[in-house]
Design a protein around this motif. Structure first.
Motif, mmCIF file in Angstrom:
data_model
loop_
_atom_site.group_PDB
_atom_site.id
_atom_site.type_symbol
_atom_site.label_atom_id
_atom_site.label_comp_id
_atom_site.label_asym_id
_atom_site.label_seq_id
_atom_site.Cartn_x
_atom_site.Cartn_y
_atom_site.Cartn_z
ATOM 1 N N UNK A 130 13.177 -24.416 64.672
ATOM 2 C CA UNK A 130 11.911 -23.695 64.576
ATOM 3 C C UNK A 130 10.970 -23.890 65.746
ATOM 4 N N UNK A 131 11.421 -24.588 66.781
ATOM 5 C CA UNK A 131 10.581 -24.783 67.959
ATOM 6 C C UNK A 131 10.790 -23.637 68.939
ATOM 7 N N UNK A 132 9.761 -23.388 69.753
ATOM 8 C CA UNK A 132 9.828 -22.313 70.745
ATOM 9 C C UNK A 132 10.141 -22.812 72.146
ATOM 10 N N UNK A 133 9.880 -24.089 72.393
ATOM 11 C CA UNK A 133 10.098 -24.592 73.751
ATOM 12 C C UNK A 133 10.600 -26.024 73.723
ATOM 13 N N UNK A 134 11.295 -26.361 74.791
ATOM 14 C CA UNK A 134 11.850 -27.701 74.910
ATOM 15 C C UNK A 134 10.746 -28.746 75.030
ATOM 16 N N UNK A 135 9.690 -28.424 75.758
ATOM 17 C CA UNK A 135 8.612 -29.402 75.951
ATOM 18 C C UNK A 135 7.892 -29.699 74.641
ATOM 19 N N UNK A 136 7.619 -28.667 73.829
ATOM 20 C CA UNK A 136 6.940 -28.927 72.556
ATOM 21 C C UNK A 136 7.861 -29.697 71.607
ATOM 22 N N UNK A 137 9.155 -29.394 71.658
ATOM 23 C CA UNK A 137 10.120 -30.120 70.832
ATOM 24 C C UNK A 137 10.182 -31.587 71.244
ATOM 25 N N UNK A 138 10.338 -31.834 72.549
ATOM 26 C CA UNK A 138 10.417 -33.219 73.023
ATOM 27 C C UNK A 138 9.142 -33.995 72.692
ATOM 28 N N UNK A 139 7.990 -33.359 72.876
ATOM 29 C CA UNK A 139 6.714 -34.020 72.584
ATOM 30 C C UNK A 139 6.605 -34.358 71.105
ATOM 31 N N UNK A 140 6.899 -33.391 70.250
ATOM 32 C CA UNK A 140 6.808 -33.613 68.805
ATOM 33 C C UNK A 140 7.842 -34.642 68.342
ATOM 34 N N UNK A 141 9.052 -34.563 68.885
ATOM 35 C CA UNK A 141 10.116 -35.486 68.501
ATOM 36 C C UNK A 141 9.749 -36.917 68.881
ATOM 37 N N UNK A 142 9.241 -37.073 70.097
ATOM 38 C CA UNK A 142 8.864 -38.404 70.564
ATOM 39 C C UNK A 142 7.671 -38.941 69.776
ATOM 40 N N UNK A 143 6.740 -38.072 69.423
ATOM 41 C CA UNK A 143 5.580 -38.475 68.619
ATOM 42 C C UNK A 143 6.027 -38.975 67.250
ATOM 43 N N UNK A 144 7.008 -38.307 66.679
ATOM 44 C CA UNK A 144 7.486 -38.639 65.332
ATOM 45 C C UNK A 144 8.421 -39.852 65.319
ATOM 46 N N UNK A 145 9.315 -39.949 66.325
ATOM 47 C CA UNK A 145 10.348 -40.990 66.295
ATOM 48 C C UNK A 145 10.169 -42.094 67.329
ATOM 49 N N UNK A 146 9.403 -41.797 68.372
ATOM 50 C CA UNK A 146 9.207 -42.789 69.428
ATOM 51 C C UNK A 146 10.212 -42.667 70.570
ATOM 52 N N UNK A 147 11.217 -41.800 70.403
ATOM 53 C CA UNK A 147 12.214 -41.593 71.464
ATOM 54 C C UNK A 147 12.492 -40.097 71.613
ATOM 55 N N UNK A 148 13.135 -39.750 72.712
ATOM 56 C CA UNK A 148 13.472 -38.343 72.950
ATOM 57 C C UNK A 148 14.678 -37.939 72.101
ATOM 58 N N UNK A 149 14.885 -36.653 71.895
ATOM 59 C CA UNK A 149 16.049 -36.200 71.117
ATOM 60 C C UNK A 149 17.383 -36.623 71.732
ATOM 61 N N UNK A 150 17.474 -36.581 73.045
ATOM 62 C CA UNK A 150 18.706 -36.982 73.719
ATOM 63 C C UNK A 150 18.982 -38.464 73.488
ATOM 64 N N UNK A 151 17.952 -39.285 73.601
ATOM 65 C CA UNK A 151 18.109 -40.724 73.338
ATOM 66 C C UNK A 151 18.493 -40.966 71.883
ATOM 67 N N UNK A 152 17.903 -40.200 70.983
ATOM 68 C CA UNK A 152 18.206 -40.310 69.555
ATOM 69 C C UNK A 152 19.695 -40.042 69.322
ATOM 70 N N UNK A 153 20.191 -38.993 69.927
ATOM 71 C CA UNK A 153 21.612 -38.637 69.773
ATOM 72 C C UNK A 153 22.509 -39.714 70.388
#
Length: 160
Positions: A130-153
């Motif tokens: 449901x995200x429109x951009x990579x930057x908003x996704x990375x920002x929201x993901x890092x805010x929620x989890x503390x790490x980037x999506x790539x690091x999470x994976x």
């Protein structure tokens, strides 16, 4: 400074349409928030609405719609926009988009941790979440989890 103020006044007087949409009946938000009462009915009503909202988000997965607005949610669950906004802001202590993004991030985390989704890129997952951009996704993901999506994976791959 004086000239700047005079220029603004001149513009305001020559363009009154700039101020036509200002609502003079606006009240401070404090007046809109129900006072902390021992009234059980108010508390029960709020809890019912919170449950209604959470159930709607889980069952309908409306957060997957990138153009989701508070008006859309309000219409679907039949809670006035103002009441819904106050409920999310003051009872859940989040802004509407932070609230929606938390559902999107959880959905993305499930996709990232699903072994059948390993071939999919993070970019595909962010759009599916449901995200429109990579930057908003990375920002929201890092805010929620503390790490980037790539690091999470990567952490999931290392830990398995």
């Amino acid at each position: 400074m004086f000239l700047l103020i005079c220029w603004y006044l001149y513009k305001a007087l020559n363009n009154p349409e700039l101020f036509k949409q200002i609502d003079s009946t606006l009240k401070p938000i404090k007046n809109s928030i129900p006072q902390q009462q021992s009234n059980k009915e108010v508390l029960i009503h709020e809890q019912e609405n919170i449950e209604k909202l959470r159930n709607y988000m889980k069952e309908q997965q409306s957060f997957l719609n990138p153009s989701l607005t508070i008006q859309n949610v309000s219409d679907e669950i039949e809670i006035p926009v103002k009441e819904l906004s106050l409920l999310i802001n003051h009872k859940l202590n989040k802004h509407f988009y932070d609230f929606v993004n938390s559902y999107r991030i959880n959905y993305a985390k499930n996709l990232l941790s699903d072994s059948t989704q390993n071939k999919r890129t993070v970019l595909e997952i962010l759009y599916d979440s449901g995200f429109n951009s990579k930057s908003s996704f990375n920002t929201a993901f890092k805010k929620e989890t503390g790490i980037t999506p790539t690091s999470y994976r990567k952490n999931l791959i290392i830990n398995t």
